[in-house]
Write a protein that holds these residues in place. Structure first.
Motif, PDB file in Angstrom:
ATOM      1  N   ALA A 124       1.594  33.991 -15.628  1.00  0.00           N
ATOM      2  CA  ALA A 124       2.526  32.943 -16.041  1.00  0.00           C
ATOM      3  C   ALA A 124       3.959  33.458 -15.921  1.00  0.00           C
ATOM      4  N   GLY A 125       4.468  33.464 -14.692  1.00  0.00           N
ATOM      5  CA  GLY A 125       5.799  34.005 -14.424  1.00  0.00           C
ATOM      6  C   GLY A 125       6.907  33.313 -15.180  1.00  0.00           C
ATOM      7  N   SER A 126       6.845  31.992 -15.291  1.00  0.00           N
ATOM      8  CA  SER A 126       7.924  31.280 -15.975  1.00  0.00           C
ATOM      9  C   SER A 126       7.956  31.641 -17.456  1.00  0.00           C
ATOM     10  N   ILE A 127       6.796  31.814 -18.064  1.00  0.00           N
ATOM     11  CA  ILE A 127       6.747  32.230 -19.469  1.00  0.00           C
ATOM     12  C   ILE A 127       7.208  33.678 -19.587  1.00  0.00           C
ATOM     13  N   ARG A 128       6.844  34.493 -18.629  1.00  0.00           N
ATOM     14  CA  ARG A 128       7.313  35.894 -18.643  1.00  0.00           C
ATOM     15  C   ARG A 128       8.831  35.949 -18.629  1.00  0.00           C
ATOM     16  N   GLY A 129       9.473  35.052 -17.912  1.00  0.00           N
ATOM     17  CA  GLY A 129      10.929  35.023 -17.877  1.00  0.00           C
ATOM     18  C   GLY A 129      11.520  34.854 -19.272  1.00  0.00           C
ATOM     19  N   LEU A 130      10.922  33.980 -20.065  1.00  0.00           N
ATOM     20  CA  LEU A 130      11.377  33.768 -21.440  1.00  0.00           C
ATOM     21  C   LEU A 130      11.218  35.046 -22.260  1.00  0.00           C
ATOM     22  N   ILE A 131      10.081  35.679 -22.086  1.00  0.00           N
ATOM     23  CA  ILE A 131       9.768  36.894 -22.840  1.00  0.00           C
ATOM     24  C   ILE A 131      10.694  38.030 -22.433  1.00  0.00           C
ATOM     25  N   VAL A 132      10.870  38.218 -21.138  1.00  0.00           N
ATOM     26  CA  VAL A 132      11.705  39.316 -20.639  1.00  0.00           C
ATOM     27  C   VAL A 132      13.166  39.111 -21.051  1.00  0.00           C
ATOM     28  N   ALA A 133      13.631  37.869 -21.062  1.00  0.00           N
ATOM     29  CA  ALA A 133      14.997  37.607 -21.528  1.00  0.00           C
ATOM     30  C   ALA A 133      15.143  38.034 -22.989  1.00  0.00           C
ATOM     31  N   GLU A 134      14.139  37.732 -23.781  1.00  0.00           N
ATOM     32  CA  GLU A 134      14.170  38.123 -25.203  1.00  0.00           C
ATOM     33  C   GLU A 134      14.076  39.641 -25.350  1.00  0.00           C
ATOM     34  N   ALA A 153      18.144  41.636 -15.418  1.00  0.00           N
ATOM     35  CA  ALA A 153      18.011  41.403 -13.972  1.00  0.00           C
ATOM     36  C   ALA A 153      16.617  40.868 -13.651  1.00  0.00           C
ATOM     37  N   GLU A 154      15.597  41.438 -14.288  1.00  0.00           N
ATOM     38  CA  GLU A 154      14.236  40.952 -14.061  1.00  0.00           C
ATOM     39  C   GLU A 154      14.079  39.516 -14.560  1.00  0.00           C
ATOM     40  N   ALA A 155      14.626  39.225 -15.732  1.00  0.00           N
ATOM     41  CA  ALA A 155      14.518  37.877 -16.290  1.00  0.00           C
ATOM     42  C   ALA A 155      15.144  36.844 -15.360  1.00  0.00           C
ATOM     43  N   GLN A 156      16.251  37.203 -14.734  1.00  0.00           N
ATOM     44  CA  GLN A 156      16.912  36.270 -13.817  1.00  0.00           C
ATOM     45  C   GLN A 156      16.006  35.874 -12.660  1.00  0.00           C
ATOM     46  N   THR A 157      15.146  36.789 -12.229  1.00  0.00           N
ATOM     47  CA  THR A 157      14.236  36.469 -11.119  1.00  0.00           C
ATOM     48  C   THR A 157      13.055  35.623 -11.578  1.00  0.00           C
ATOM     49  N   LEU A 158      12.769  35.635 -12.878  1.00  0.00           N
ATOM     50  CA  LEU A 158      11.601  34.919 -13.406  1.00  0.00           C
ATOM     51  C   LEU A 158      11.930  33.541 -13.965  1.00  0.00           C
ATOM     52  N   LEU A 159      13.139  33.366 -14.485  1.00  0.00           N
ATOM     53  CA  LEU A 159      13.511  32.090 -15.110  1.00  0.00           C
ATOM     54  C   LEU A 159      13.797  31.028 -14.053  1.00  0.00           C
ATOM     55  N   THR A 160      13.562  29.796 -14.418  1.00  0.00           N
ATOM     56  CA  THR A 160      13.836  28.675 -13.541  1.00  0.00           C
ATOM     57  C   THR A 160      15.344  28.508 -13.382  1.00  0.00           C
ATOM     58  N   PRO A 161      15.845  28.598 -12.144  1.00  0.00           N
ATOM     59  CA  PRO A 161      17.287  28.424 -11.940  1.00  0.00           C
ATOM     60  C   PRO A 161      17.735  27.053 -12.442  1.00  0.00           C
ATOM     61  N   GLY A 162      18.837  27.035 -13.153  1.00  0.00           N
ATOM     62  CA  GLY A 162      19.368  25.769 -13.654  1.00  0.00           C
ATOM     63  C   GLY A 162      18.680  25.269 -14.916  1.00  0.00           C
ATOM     64  N   TRP A 167      17.570  30.915 -20.533  1.00  0.00           N
ATOM     65  CA  TRP A 167      18.969  31.104 -20.155  1.00  0.00           C
ATOM     66  C   TRP A 167      19.865  31.061 -21.385  1.00  0.00           C
ATOM     67  N   ASP A 168      19.428  30.346 -22.438  1.00  0.00           N
ATOM     68  CA  ASP A 168      20.229  30.310 -23.662  1.00  0.00           C
ATOM     69  C   ASP A 168      20.343  31.693 -24.290  1.00  0.00           C
ATOM     70  N   VAL A 169      19.380  32.566 -24.031  1.00  0.00           N
ATOM     71  CA  VAL A 169      19.419  33.956 -24.485  1.00  0.00           C
ATOM     72  C   VAL A 169      20.083  34.829 -23.425  1.00  0.00           C
ATOM     73  N   LEU A 170      19.762  34.566 -22.165  1.00  0.00           N
ATOM     74  CA  LEU A 170      20.209  35.438 -21.083  1.00  0.00           C
ATOM     75  C   LEU A 170      21.702  35.304 -20.762  1.00  0.00           C
ATOM     76  N   ARG A 171      22.234  34.103 -20.770  1.00  0.00           N
ATOM     77  CA  ARG A 171      23.655  33.929 -20.417  1.00  0.00           C
ATOM     78  C   ARG A 171      24.582  34.729 -21.337  1.00  0.00           C
ATOM     79  N   PRO A 172      24.441  34.599 -22.670  1.00  0.00           N
ATOM     80  CA  PRO A 172      25.331  35.399 -23.528  1.00  0.00           C
ATOM     81  C   PRO A 172      25.095  36.900 -23.368  1.00  0.00           C
ATOM     82  N   LEU A 173      23.859  37.278 -23.085  1.00  0.00           N
ATOM     83  CA  LEU A 173      23.559  38.690 -22.870  1.00  0.00           C
ATOM     84  C   LEU A 173      24.278  39.191 -21.625  1.00  0.00           C
TER      85      LEU A 173
END
Length: 186
Positions: A124-134, A153-162, A167-173
């Motif tokens: 579940a790559g999209s869910i992994r993106g959420l986890i990795v961002a956290e 950097a890894e989270a950016q490749t996993l999260l859905t662009p846009g 992203w609410d966690v990743l952008r401020p980070l």
């Protein structure tokens, strides 16, 4: 006319409670979800897990992170042992997110690791993106900037662009990593 079954009623209560949560009507949502939980807790563990997830969602969104963590943890605990599902992974992710926000970093890391392992198993790559961002935000909160940067950097490749979630966690980070030393993230 036949009387609706408790299974049918609990499904309607869950849907109504989730819809009201999405509309941010927290008291009305919690009322329906508590009623659904009463009907499902003993007989329908997967539905009870879903109800508890939505109860956690409401608490999380209102900043009641300790209460949200309890609901998300219960969401995992009511599932039959060995259950591996997207719902379980999402609840584990949110347990970790709540624990990070209340400063319980070791417990947060453990919950996020378990969520990540389960997401990998489910592919579940999209869910992994959420986890990795956290996980990246957690590393930053612990002043592990290099780890945070690599995970971001890894989270950016996993999260859905846009998208918004994750992203609410990743952008401020990402902004904090670019800006230099700052306080912990929200």
């Amino acid at each position: 006319m036949t009387r609706p079954t408790s299974c049918f009623c609990s499904a309607l209560l869950l849907e109504g409670g989730a819809a009201l949560a999405c509309l941010e009507d927290w008291p009305a949502s919690a009322g329906l979800l508590q009623e659904a939980l009463t009907l499902t807790r003993e007989r329908l563990p997967v539905r009870a897990s879903n109800v508890l997830y939505w109860l956690g969602y409401g608490a999380y969104r209102t900043g009641e992170f300790a209460q949200a963590e309890r609901a998300y943890r219960q969401s995992v605990e009511v599932l039959p042992p060995g259950t591996l599902s997207r719902g379980r992974v999402l609840s584990l992710w949110k347990v970790g997110a709540c624990l990070r926000r209340v400063g319980q970093f070791c417990e947060a890391a453990q919950a996020l690791r378990e969520a990540d392992d389960s997401a990998r198993t489910l592919n579940a790559g999209s869910i992994r993106g959420l986890i990795v961002a956290e996980q990246a935000a957690l590393a930053f909160d612990q002043d592990e900037r290099e780890v945070a940067s690599a995970l971001a950097a890894e989270a950016q490749t996993l999260l859905t662009p846009g998208g918004e979630e994750g992203w609410d966690v990743l952008r401020p980070l990402l902004a904090a990593l670019t800006a230099g030393p700052v306080s912990a993230l929200g």
